[in-house]
Enzyme design. Structure first.
Site, PDB file in Angstrom:
ATOM      1  N   SER A 280      -0.753   8.030  -2.899  1.00  0.00           N
ATOM      2  CA  SER A 280       0.559   8.660  -2.942  1.00  0.00           C
ATOM      3  C   SER A 280       0.801   9.458  -1.670  1.00  0.00           C
ATOM      4  O   SER A 280      -0.063  10.242  -1.248  1.00  0.00           O
ATOM      5  CB  SER A 280       0.639   9.589  -4.158  1.00  0.00           C
ATOM      6  OG  SER A 280       1.830  10.343  -4.163  1.00  0.00           O
ATOM      7  N   SER A 281       1.943   9.256  -1.025  1.00  0.00           N
ATOM      8  CA  SER A 281       2.332   9.999   0.179  1.00  0.00           C
ATOM      9  C   SER A 281       1.294   9.796   1.275  1.00  0.00           C
ATOM     10  O   SER A 281       1.136   8.689   1.765  1.00  0.00           O
ATOM     11  CB  SER A 281       2.540  11.471  -0.174  1.00  0.00           C
ATOM     12  OG  SER A 281       3.160  12.153   0.886  1.00  0.00           O
ATOM     13  N   SER A 282       0.538  10.816   1.653  1.00  0.00           N
ATOM     14  CA  SER A 282      -0.510  10.621   2.660  1.00  0.00           C
ATOM     15  C   SER A 282      -1.479   9.539   2.220  1.00  0.00           C
ATOM     16  O   SER A 282      -1.948   8.735   3.034  1.00  0.00           O
ATOM     17  CB  SER A 282      -1.259  11.937   2.886  1.00  0.00           C
ATOM     18  OG  SER A 282      -2.348  11.763   3.763  1.00  0.00           O
TER      19      SER A 282
ATOM     20  N   MET B 207       0.162   6.251   2.825  1.00  0.00           N
ATOM     21  CA  MET B 207       0.071   5.926   4.251  1.00  0.00           C
ATOM     22  C   MET B 207      -1.304   5.353   4.574  1.00  0.00           C
ATOM     23  O   MET B 207      -1.429   4.352   5.300  1.00  0.00           O
ATOM     24  CB  MET B 207       0.334   7.186   5.079  1.00  0.00           C
ATOM     25  CG  MET B 207       1.713   7.791   4.876  1.00  0.00           C
ATOM     26  SD  MET B 207       1.855   9.430   5.655  1.00  0.00           S
ATOM     27  CE  MET B 207       3.440   9.968   5.009  1.00  0.00           C
TER      28      MET B 207
ATOM     29  N   HIS C 161      10.375  12.625  -3.772  1.00  0.00           N
ATOM     30  CA  HIS C 161       8.979  12.471  -3.334  1.00  0.00           C
ATOM     31  C   HIS C 161       8.085  12.786  -4.531  1.00  0.00           C
ATOM     32  O   HIS C 161       7.441  13.848  -4.586  1.00  0.00           O
ATOM     33  CB  HIS C 161       8.700  13.386  -2.153  1.00  0.00           C
ATOM     34  CG  HIS C 161       7.505  12.983  -1.348  1.00  0.00           C
ATOM     35  ND1 HIS C 161       7.495  11.856  -0.545  1.00  0.00           N
ATOM     36  CD2 HIS C 161       6.271  13.532  -1.228  1.00  0.00           C
ATOM     37  CE1 HIS C 161       6.318  11.742   0.045  1.00  0.00           C
ATOM     38  NE2 HIS C 161       5.553  12.749  -0.360  1.00  0.00           N
TER      39      HIS C 161
END
Length: 456
Positions: A150-152, A155, A292
């Site tokens: 999730s998120s970072s 990525m 987010h």
């Protein structure tokens, strides 16, 4: 968790009938999150936790599940559904904890030169070491390794698929960015990032070339990719979903036009990109109205089905939907502006039975705040609300892992569907993005279900 002897015998008999067995040479493991302090080469100075279900096949699959900035492996374990699904489907979950500091704190390194080179060092090498450890320690199947986050962590999911296509079979990235989107550490914080500034636009060929350059000369199979993004995400702009689609479809040599589109759940718009054999190599979910805040309830199950770990095979036809047994309720929309109906709350813990720590990152007129709530009481908290007062001039624009109301002043954050229970001595991490007019202070006090918490 503890399982009574009779229940364990019954489960073993059922699994044996289904062709699932516990390796005879291994001791029985009580399913709990365990930290591994020595797992091999660790240039990223990361921490590793692993969840090994009691019942698993002789060569279980491995899922690497990665948290967002400011989070931790144990936090993502308690705040997501991957461990409970592991109990059902018998795969092992690795929960890495990042320690890199690039604006937010505890973010996975997707920006440094070392992290962009296969075998170059930093977090990617550490994560591969964790995978190898699980294969050696538990006999995990090297041909069934998957990444999600999730998120970072989303990525880093795309990052690992680009660098190590021979290690990972597939990945599911929630709120991520394309591989090689960040120029360097200075480009990472949202206030100054060209990547997440909302104007990133490269051609599919350019994005695809970046992946091909990550492992020069590689000609083997590529990991299949599932992508998720909320249309109201302002921290990692929704436009980056399209850029990531362009990257992976180019890598697979697929058309930019999806082979099918549908809405498998309310507010989930799905695009699928299949190859000439009908295998879906890339699929993308646009979650209408979500900020987010992903993954929300049920999304982890869809990711696990995409990996092929649920006994279904949604990959061979672009028209096949995930197993209906793992379909989330449309009432669990992750929009941070929607207040989900929480489960009945337990009586408020006594004063001091909760602890809150805050990690804040501010820039020009914006800030992000990650809040870790720890239940220091002796009983689980089932259904929670966290009260706090925002400093004057701060206004929440989006949030994750909780719903927030109102957006300024005296705010109440309420649990979402998948993190309503905080076990005794357990914790969960929530967060939000906000604008400010100059005051970048933290809230001075918090209450959990009305009881005052101590500040870490």
């Amino acid at each position: 968790m503890k399982i009574r002897g009779k229940m364990l015998l019954a489960l073993a008999a059922t699994l044996a009938g289904a062709g699932l067995v516990i390796p005879a040479m291994q001791p029985a493991y009580a399913a709990s999150l365990t930290e591994v302090t020595s797992f091999g080469d660790n240039p990223g100075r990361m921490r590793m936790h692993v969840y090994v279900p009691d019942n698993r096949p002789a060569r279980p699959a491995t899922v690497v599940a990665m948290h967002g900035c400011g989070g931790s492996g144990p936090g993502f374990y308690s705040g997501s559904e991957f461990a409970s699904l592991a109990d059902r489907y018998g795969y092992i979950v690795i929960y890495p904890s990042a320690t890199q500091q690039a604006g937010f704190g505890n973010c996975f390194d997707t920006w440094s030169d070392a992290a962009k080179r296969r075998g170059g060092g930093s977090d990617p090498v550490s994560i591969v070491s964790m995978v190898r450890y699980v294969q050696q320690q538990y006999g995990a199947d090297p041909d069934r390794v998957y990444a999600t986050g999730s998120s970072s962590g989303g990525m880093m999911t795309n990052h690992m698929l680009a660098l190590y296509p021979d290690v990972f079979k597939a990945g599911a990235a929630f709120m991520g960015v394309p591989y090689n989107c960040f120029a360097n550490a200075a480009d990472y914080p949202p206030g100054s990032s060209q990547c997440t500034g909302g104007n990133m636009n490269r051609t599919p060929q350019q994005w695809g070339d970046a992946v091909r350059a990550a492992y020069p000369g590689y000609s083997g199979p590529r990991p299949r990719v599932q992508l998720w993004h909320g249309t109201a995400d302002t921290l990692v702009p929704y436009s980056l979903l399209q850029e990531t689609i362009e990257q992976w479809t180019n890598v697979f040599g697929l058309s930019q036009t999806p082979t099918s589109t549908d809405t498998p759940q309310a507010n989930w718009n799905r695009r699928r990109y299949a190859d000439a054999n009908g295998t879906v190599q890339v699929e993308a979910y646009s979650v209408q109205g979500a900020g987010h805040s992903l993954p929300s309830g049920g999304m982890a199950a869809v990711a696990i089905a995409f990996f092929g770990l649920t006994g279904t095979n949604p990959t061979t036809s672009p028209t096949v939907s995930p197993s209906p047994t793992v379909s989330p309720s449309p009432t669990t929309s992750p929009s941070p502006t929607t207040s989900p109906t929480p489960p009945p709350t337990t009586p408020p813990p006594g004063s001091g039975a909760c602890r809150v720590s805050v990690d804040l990152n501010a820039w020009n007129t914006g800030l992000t705040e990650n809040i870790t709530i720890t239940n220091t009481g002796s009983a689980a908290v089932n259904g929670w609300s966290l009260g706090f007062t925002l400093p004057g001039g701060q206004n929440i624009t989006s949030g994750w892992n909780a719903s927030y109301s109102p957006s300024s002043g005296q705010v109440t954050a309420r649990n979402v569907s998948y993190n309503g229970t905080i076990p005794a001595n357990g914790s969960t991490t929530i967060g939000f993005q906000a604008t400010h007019t100059g005051n970048t202070g933290r809230p001075s006090s918090f209450t959990l279900n009305g009881a005052t918490c101590t500040l870490a």
